[in-house]
Design a protein around this motif. Structure first.
Motif, PDB file in Angstrom:
ATOM      1  N   GLN A 248      53.129  28.813  33.940  1.00 30.41           N
ATOM      2  CA  GLN A 248      52.310  29.552  33.487  1.00 30.41           C
ATOM      3  C   GLN A 248      50.977  29.155  34.143  1.00 30.41           C
ATOM      4  O   GLN A 248      50.636  30.321  35.249  1.00 30.41           O
ATOM      5  CB  GLN A 248      51.325  29.407  32.116  1.00 30.41           C
TER       6      GLN A 248
ATOM      7  N   GLN B 246      50.542  27.090  37.019  1.00 31.02           N
ATOM      8  CA  GLN B 246      51.464  26.929  38.282  1.00 31.02           C
ATOM      9  C   GLN B 246      51.695  28.560  38.544  1.00 31.02           C
ATOM     10  O   GLN B 246      51.130  28.686  40.392  1.00 31.02           O
ATOM     11  CB  GLN B 246      52.738  26.588  38.557  1.00 31.02           C
ATOM     12  N   ALA B 247      51.858  29.612  38.045  1.00 27.21           N
ATOM     13  CA  ALA B 247      51.847  31.078  38.529  1.00 27.21           C
ATOM     14  C   ALA B 247      50.241  31.713  38.374  1.00 27.21           C
ATOM     15  O   ALA B 247      50.252  32.526  39.970  1.00 27.21           O
ATOM     16  CB  ALA B 247      52.610  31.759  37.633  1.00 27.21           C
ATOM     17  N   LYS B 248      49.547  31.398  37.596  1.00 26.58           N
ATOM     18  CA  LYS B 248      48.395  31.726  37.616  1.00 26.58           C
ATOM     19  C   LYS B 248      46.857  31.373  38.544  1.00 26.58           C
ATOM     20  O   LYS B 248      46.147  31.954  39.143  1.00 26.58           O
ATOM     21  CB  LYS B 248      47.555  32.167  36.000  1.00 26.58           C
TER      22      LYS B 248
ATOM     23  N   GLY C 142      44.962  29.795  41.278  1.00 27.74           N
ATOM     24  CA  GLY C 142      44.884  30.479  43.144  1.00 27.74           C
ATOM     25  C   GLY C 142      45.277  32.630  42.620  1.00 27.74           C
ATOM     26  O   GLY C 142      44.508  32.676  44.373  1.00 27.74           O
ATOM     27  N   GLN C 143      45.993  32.974  42.084  1.00 25.44           N
ATOM     28  CA  GLN C 143      45.599  33.854  41.671  1.00 25.44           C
ATOM     29  C   GLN C 143      44.797  34.604  40.753  1.00 25.44           C
ATOM     30  O   GLN C 143      44.291  35.675  41.197  1.00 25.44           O
ATOM     31  CB  GLN C 143      47.295  34.304  41.285  1.00 25.44           C
ATOM     32  N   VAL C 144      44.448  33.571  39.958  1.00 29.30           N
ATOM     33  CA  VAL C 144      43.668  34.433  38.943  1.00 29.30           C
ATOM     34  C   VAL C 144      41.818  33.758  39.330  1.00 29.30           C
ATOM     35  O   VAL C 144      42.205  32.162  39.231  1.00 29.30           O
ATOM     36  CB  VAL C 144      44.012  34.131  37.147  1.00 29.30           C
ATOM     37  N   GLU C 145      41.026  34.421  39.758  1.00 36.93           N
ATOM     38  CA  GLU C 145      40.112  33.956  39.526  1.00 36.93           C
ATOM     39  C   GLU C 145      39.128  33.264  38.203  1.00 36.93           C
ATOM     40  O   GLU C 145      39.000  34.214  37.273  1.00 36.93           O
ATOM     41  CB  GLU C 145      39.082  34.640  40.092  1.00 36.93           C
TER      42      GLU C 145
ATOM     43  N   LEU D 261      39.945  30.385  36.201  1.00 33.87           N
ATOM     44  CA  LEU D 261      41.538  30.678  35.540  1.00 33.87           C
ATOM     45  C   LEU D 261      40.564  29.839  34.282  1.00 33.87           C
ATOM     46  O   LEU D 261      40.232  28.693  34.371  1.00 33.87           O
ATOM     47  CB  LEU D 261      42.547  30.065  35.457  1.00 33.87           C
TER      48      LEU D 261
ATOM     49  N   GLN E 284      42.365  33.438  30.128  1.00 37.88           N
ATOM     50  CA  GLN E 284      43.861  34.094  30.575  1.00 37.88           C
ATOM     51  C   GLN E 284      44.974  33.560  29.796  1.00 37.88           C
ATOM     52  O   GLN E 284      45.594  33.894  29.542  1.00 37.88           O
ATOM     53  CB  GLN E 284      43.634  34.393  32.242  1.00 37.88           C
TER      54      GLN E 284
END
Length: 314
Positions: free
Chosen positions: A138, A140-142, A144-147, A149, A221
């Motif tokens: 989770q 690793q996926a989020k 850099g993509q979720v501000e 986190l 998140q």
């Protein structure tokens, strides 16, 4: 007592570990899942180079088990074997073969977690490894993509989830546990693994009764909720888990992924799903994570239940 069926399984695991150069800590024999009649109250764990035997009831010829296990284990590089008798007061852990191993660690890849063989809980739970892998994926996926986190780690114990999350990516973590001592060990776990502690917080709080003292630290998140089945005077899954799940959305992001854990043999998976659905209409169970293969159980409903739950605010 004839220990050969147990010894055969341990021997097979040790040979497999050697062939695969496996050094990660894991369970070599799990009797508590009632898959091996006569050995329901015995477990054997590998914390290379230490072996820990846990006896939950008195057995005939416990000394014979220790001697034969040590004969098996020593050629594979183990230096000491300890026994914990959970049926005795304070459940002492005693070194009974080889030599005491002074620096004890649970190992998970490149991560290390110091263990304490002078307490009932050594400081690391092997059975919940599928949950740690889930969290790792989770993050690793989020990341850099979720501000901004953020992870909420409730009933954090020695903060293994926090360590795994920080090693997987950049995020903030709030670790909540009533026990200041285990949170201190959580800080040590981060430092030992040379992980940045920026954005990692540790609060000694009652996850349910003091919710208002940490809920504004979100929105989160990600969340891990792994409560004790029963903690005297503090938490009981029978009466408190549903109440906590009702409160939790107040500190979650509009979309969040949760790992909800239930370690109560008395509650079925259906009971757990019903509790979650009743707590908030925004919860949706995505899947039950697979059991750790080192912990076979004859009854999936009695085994550790780890559910990936997605929350979406209505």
């Amino acid at each position: 007592m004839d220990w050969e069926p147990l010894l055969h399984l341990v021997r097979s695991k040790l040979e497999q570990d050697s062939a695969e150069s496996r050094t990660d800590s894991h369970r070599l024999f799990h009797g508590r899942g009632h898959c091996y009649p006569g050995f329901d109250r015995v477990c054997v764990d590998s914390y290379q180079p230490a072996l820990l035997v846990t006896l939950f009831d008195r057995y005939e010829d416990e000394g014979g088990l220790v001697t034969q296990l040590w004969t098996l284990a020593e050629p594979f590089g183990y230096r000491g074997l300890a026994v914990q008798r959970r049926y005795e007061q304070r459940a002492p852990i005693v070194w009974e073969a080889g030599a005491p191993v002074e620096e004890l660690f649970a190992r998970r890849g490149n991560l290390r977690f110091p263990l304490t063989f002078d307490r009932q809980n050594v400081g690391f739970f092997l059975d919940i490894e599928p949950g740690r892998r889930w969290l790792e994926q989770q993050v690793q996926a989020k990341a850099g993509q979720v501000e901004n986190l953020k992870l909420l780690n409730l009933f954090a114990f020695t903060c293994a989830f926090s360590v795994v999350a920080r090693a997987a990516g950049e995020l903030e973590v709030l670790n909540i546990d009533l026990n200041k001592g285990v949170l201190k060990r959580g800080q040590i776990n981060h430092q030992l693994n040379q992980l940045s502690t920026k954005g990692i917080r540790y609060l000694a709080r009652d996850a349910l009764r003091e919710f208002k003292r940490y809920d504004r630290s979100g929105p989160f998140q990600l969340a891990v909720v792994d409560p004790p089945t029963r903690q005297k005077g503090a938490f009981d899954v029978e009466t408190n888990y549903a109440k906590l799940l009702e409160k939790l959305p107040a500190c979650l992001a509009n979309e969040a992924d949760l790992l909800l854990v239930l370690n109560s043999p008395a509650h079925t998976e259906a009971d757990f799903r019903e509790m979650i659905a009743a707590a908030n209409s925004g919860y949706k169970v995505i899947e039950r994570l697979p059991q750790n293969p080192d912990f076979p159980d004859s009854d999936p409903n009695a085994a550790l239940k780890m559910l990936h739950v997605r929350f979406e605010r209505a």
